[in-house]
Motif scaffolding. Structure first.
Motif, PDB file in Angstrom:
ATOM      1  N   LEU A 280       0.835  -1.198   0.000  1.00  0.00           N
ATOM      2  CA  LEU A 280       0.000   0.000   0.000  1.00  0.00           C
ATOM      3  C   LEU A 280       0.874   1.253   0.000  1.00  0.00           C
ATOM      4  CD1 LEU A 280      -2.778   1.285   0.096  1.00  0.00           C
ATOM      5  CD2 LEU A 280      -2.718   1.120   2.585  1.00  0.00           C
ATOM      6  N   TRP A 281       1.978   1.207   0.728  1.00  0.00           N
ATOM      7  CA  TRP A 281       2.907   2.355   0.701  1.00  0.00           C
ATOM      8  C   TRP A 281       3.410   2.573  -0.727  1.00  0.00           C
ATOM      9  CZ3 TRP A 281       8.163   2.631  -0.587  1.00  0.00           C
ATOM     10  CH2 TRP A 281       8.790   3.851  -0.288  1.00  0.00           C
ATOM     11  N   ASP A 282       3.696   1.492  -1.452  1.00  0.00           N
ATOM     12  CA  ASP A 282       4.138   1.614  -2.847  1.00  0.00           C
ATOM     13  C   ASP A 282       3.086   2.303  -3.706  1.00  0.00           C
ATOM     14  OD1 ASP A 282       6.626   0.425  -2.598  1.00  0.00           O
ATOM     15  OD2 ASP A 282       5.876  -1.587  -2.972  1.00  0.00           O
ATOM     16  N   ALA A 283       1.803   1.989  -3.457  1.00  0.00           N
ATOM     17  CA  ALA A 283       0.726   2.461  -4.330  1.00  0.00           C
ATOM     18  C   ALA A 283       0.200   3.844  -3.961  1.00  0.00           C
ATOM     19  CB  ALA A 283      -0.435   1.466  -4.297  1.00  0.00           C
ATOM     20  N   ALA A 284       0.342   4.243  -2.711  1.00  0.00           N
ATOM     21  CA  ALA A 284      -0.290   5.472  -2.234  1.00  0.00           C
ATOM     22  C   ALA A 284       0.537   6.712  -2.578  1.00  0.00           C
ATOM     23  CB  ALA A 284      -0.484   5.389  -0.721  1.00  0.00           C
ATOM     24  N   PRO A 285      -0.113   7.857  -2.742  1.00  0.00           N
ATOM     25  CA  PRO A 285       0.626   9.118  -2.908  1.00  0.00           C
ATOM     26  C   PRO A 285       1.495   9.392  -1.675  1.00  0.00           C
ATOM     27  CG  PRO A 285      -1.709   9.407  -3.423  1.00  0.00           C
ATOM     28  CD  PRO A 285      -1.577   8.061  -2.786  1.00  0.00           C
ATOM     29  N   ARG A 286       2.673   9.952  -1.875  1.00  0.00           N
ATOM     30  CA  ARG A 286       3.586  10.211  -0.767  1.00  0.00           C
ATOM     31  C   ARG A 286       3.995  11.685  -0.735  1.00  0.00           C
ATOM     32  NH1 ARG A 286       5.277   5.087  -2.626  1.00  0.00           N
ATOM     33  NH2 ARG A 286       7.040   5.885  -3.844  1.00  0.00           N
ATOM     34  N   ASP A 287       4.295  12.167   0.461  1.00  0.00           N
ATOM     35  CA  ASP A 287       4.699  13.564   0.606  1.00  0.00           C
ATOM     36  C   ASP A 287       6.188  13.729   0.318  1.00  0.00           C
ATOM     37  OD1 ASP A 287       6.057  12.685   2.877  1.00  0.00           O
ATOM     38  OD2 ASP A 287       4.561  13.437   4.287  1.00  0.00           O
ATOM     39  N   ALA A 288       6.705  14.914   0.578  1.00  0.00           N
ATOM     40  CA  ALA A 288       8.105  15.213   0.251  1.00  0.00           C
ATOM     41  C   ALA A 288       9.085  14.354   1.045  1.00  0.00           C
ATOM     42  CB  ALA A 288       8.383  16.697   0.505  1.00  0.00           C
ATOM     43  N   ASP A 289       8.655  13.831   2.185  1.00  0.00           N
ATOM     44  CA  ASP A 289       9.506  12.967   3.000  1.00  0.00           C
ATOM     45  C   ASP A 289       9.306  11.484   2.683  1.00  0.00           C
ATOM     46  OD1 ASP A 289      10.748  15.032   4.494  1.00  0.00           O
ATOM     47  OD2 ASP A 289       8.938  15.233   5.718  1.00  0.00           O
ATOM     48  N   GLY A 290       8.504  11.189   1.655  1.00  0.00           N
ATOM     49  CA  GLY A 290       8.275   9.797   1.282  1.00  0.00           C
ATOM     50  C   GLY A 290       7.266   9.091   2.148  1.00  0.00           C
ATOM     51  N   ASN A 291       6.460   9.861   2.877  1.00  0.00           N
ATOM     52  CA  ASN A 291       5.464   9.255   3.759  1.00  0.00           C
ATOM     53  C   ASN A 291       4.097   9.183   3.071  1.00  0.00           C
ATOM     54  OD1 ASN A 291       7.279   9.093   5.997  1.00  0.00           O
ATOM     55  ND2 ASN A 291       6.916  11.276   6.398  1.00  0.00           N
ATOM     56  N   ALA A 292       3.424   8.039   3.206  1.00  0.00           N
ATOM     57  CA  ALA A 292       2.036   7.892   2.778  1.00  0.00           C
ATOM     58  C   ALA A 292       1.177   7.987   4.025  1.00  0.00           C
ATOM     59  CB  ALA A 292       1.832   6.549   2.085  1.00  0.00           C
ATOM     60  N   ILE A 293       0.285   8.972   4.052  1.00  0.00           N
ATOM     61  CA  ILE A 293      -0.447   9.282   5.273  1.00  0.00           C
ATOM     62  C   ILE A 293      -1.946   9.290   4.994  1.00  0.00           C
ATOM     63  CG2 ILE A 293      -0.942  11.117   6.941  1.00  0.00           C
ATOM     64  CD1 ILE A 293       2.022  11.819   6.847  1.00  0.00           C
ATOM     65  N   ARG A 294      -2.691   8.727   5.921  1.00  0.00           N
ATOM     66  CA  ARG A 294      -4.146   8.743   5.842  1.00  0.00           C
ATOM     67  C   ARG A 294      -4.694   8.980   7.240  1.00  0.00           C
ATOM     68  NH1 ARG A 294      -8.592   6.187   7.050  1.00  0.00           N
ATOM     69  NH2 ARG A 294     -10.330   5.967   5.564  1.00  0.00           N
ATOM     70  N   GLY A 295      -5.788   9.739   7.338  1.00  0.00           N
ATOM     71  CA  GLY A 295      -6.439   9.958   8.626  1.00  0.00           C
ATOM     72  C   GLY A 295      -5.817  11.090   9.416  1.00  0.00           C
ATOM     73  N   ARG A 296      -6.087  11.111  10.716  1.00  0.00           N
ATOM     74  CA  ARG A 296      -5.594  12.165  11.613  1.00  0.00           C
ATOM     75  C   ARG A 296      -4.179  11.793  12.062  1.00  0.00           C
ATOM     76  NH1 ARG A 296      -9.009  13.062  16.509  1.00  0.00           N
ATOM     77  NH2 ARG A 296      -7.840  15.032  16.557  1.00  0.00           N
TER      78      ARG A 296
END
Length: 473
Positions: A280-296
């Motif tokens: 899922l990390w591979d597939a999800a959009p990531r921020d400038a730090d390479g993090n895929a984040i969802r939710g609070r």
């Protein structure tokens, strides 16, 4: 001209490697995995509902039937829903699909696809299906071979052979290869191998013939399960005794590795089967730090990580790299991405220890809506309940608890023994132990209420259903 394709969507998996977000009570194909996107099941249905596709067939477990129906309604799509009495792996389900399609017409082109894949280009997927259907028309059992983007060890591989003239770029399958180790995956890619994405296109009569040659017991069980099927509301229940006779095996083992009709079409659209948190990390959009984040989520000094936060609970991650953090209202998972595959072992351990969280969410979905536990203690339990417009719970009674219902939104029609009353927002009703009662939402907006149970036992099995429109015992 290529005929219309009958899509058959398989959605019987439990997705234990995506625990705790995915559980038996709400598997991964029915939840939103990426911020702002619907479930993969809904995206799959929408993907095969355009021009060139017939009304889809969904093969599901009985426990998921109302979630399937609700998400189809949300998408505004109608489908035939077949219910498997138990899991027998993919071969039995494909056999049922082939037999049902053959009754429609022997040369019906069937597309078998999973409900839990992410595809980045729906138009390219539809075009690939049309091309592969050309091979299926000519008697091949086609599969879509995904162009690999890395030497993945979690997928099977396909080595392509000779071209098939006038079959839309199809090639014969030279060999299927099981999931390799890292070195084996690199060798296969160097040889031009493709990932086996688990998609199959075939004429109904071709698949039934191949099943009769290579897996006659599965075909016989599928035919008898369909012959003995019964309609239940908007669902078709396969005969349980007949279906149980099907050997438990995959369509790959039962047919594809034995048939001389296997063909493959190489495709290159973005694809991910979202089998693990690292996938899922591979597939999800990531921020400038390479993090895929969802939710609070608040992530500080954290890189190349997946943080799947709850909408109800704030998750903070500080100073960690390459990790997976998953927060739900009743469970938290923390692992490295490299060890994310081992989550299934955690689930097995939790089941062995008798932890309900292994399979059940705090929010449990029902045909009329859902309930969510807020608190539980000795001799009491508190729940939040939502009932869809026109939703109707069973007429029931309890032997070990009384209940208090407080309406916080909407209007409830409440039956207590012989009395029926309307209970409005900020009003309450008391249901004594042993009374026969029912809750109905007669309105056009969702009904929400707080339920307080008090008694010696508050388990879900303290329910005697007197009458139930959903056919539950």
């Amino acid at each position: 001209m290529t005929p219309s394709i009958l899509p058959v969507i398989m959605c019987g998996g439990s997705g234990t490697r995506l625990w705790p977000a995915s559980r038996e009570s709400m598997p991964k194909q029915f939840i939103s995995l990426i911020e702002g996107q619907p479930s993969t099941f809904r995206m799959t249905v929408e993907r095969v509902s355009g021009p060139g596709f017939l009304r889809p067939v969904v093969i599901s477990s009985s426990d998921s039937r109302f979630v399937v129906a609700e998400q189809l309604a949300q998408a505004g799509i109608e489908a035939d829903i077949l219910l498997e009495p138990e899991r027998r792996d993919s071969a039995a389900a494909v056999a049922v699909a082939a037999c049902q399609a053959a009754a429609r017409g022997p040369e019906t082109i069937v597309l078998i696809l999973a409900a839990d894949h992410l595809i980045g280009d729906d138009a390219a997927f539809a075009a690939a299906c049309r091309s592969a259907a050309a091979g299926a028309e000519r008697g091949l059992i086609m599969t879509l071979g995904i162009a690999p983007t890395r030497p993945a060890t979690g997928y099977g591989y396909i080595l392509a052979g000779d071209e098939v003239p006038e079959a839309g770029g199809a090639r014969r399958v030279a060999r299927f290869v099981e999931k390799p180790d890292a070195a084996g995956a690199e060798r296969l890619i160097a040889e031009g191998a493709l990932w086996n994405g688990g998609y199959f296109l075939f004429r109904a009569d071709v698949m039934t013939k191949e099943l009769s040659l290579h897996a006659p017991k599965i075909l016989s069980a599928a035919k008898e399960a369909l012959d003995g099927a019964k309609r239940d509301l908007d669902f078709i229940r396969l005969d349980p005794e007949a279906f149980a006779e099907a050997p438990k095996t995959s369509i790959d083992y039962a047919v594809m590795e034995k048939t001389d009709r296997a063909g493959v079409l190489a495709v290159s659209f973005p694809w991910n089967d979202v089998g693990t948190w690292s996938a899922l990390w591979d597939a999800a959009p990531r921020d400038a730090d390479g993090n895929a984040i969802r939710g609070r989520v608040a992530a500080i000094g954290t890189r190349d990580s997946l943080v799947y936060g709850s909408d109800e609970t704030l998750t903070a991650v500080v100073g960690l790299d390459g990790i997976v953090v998953v927060t739900t209202p009743d469970a938290v998972l923390v692992t490295s991405k490299e060890k994310a595959d081992a989550v299934k072992d955690v689930v097995a351990s939790l089941r062995a220890a008798g932890h309900a969280e292994a399979d059940e969410h705090r929010r449990m979905y029902r045909p009329w809506g859902w309930y969510q536990r807020i608190d539980i203690g000795t001799r009491f339990q508190v729940k939040r309940i939502l009932v869809h417009p026109q939703g109707r719970l069973s007429l029931q009674k309890h032997f070990h608890r009384a209940e208090h219902w407080v309406v916080v939104r909407g209007t409830a029609e409440v039956t207590v023994d012989d009395r029926v009353q309307l209970v409005h927002e900020n009003e309450a009703v008391y249901l004594p132990i042993g009374c026969t009662h029912r809750l109905v939402n007669p309105g056009r907006i969702p009904l929400e209420l707080i339920e307080i149970q008090v008694g010696s036992y508050t388990g879900e099995d303290d329910i005697v259903r007197v009458e139930d429109i959903y056919g539950r015992g």
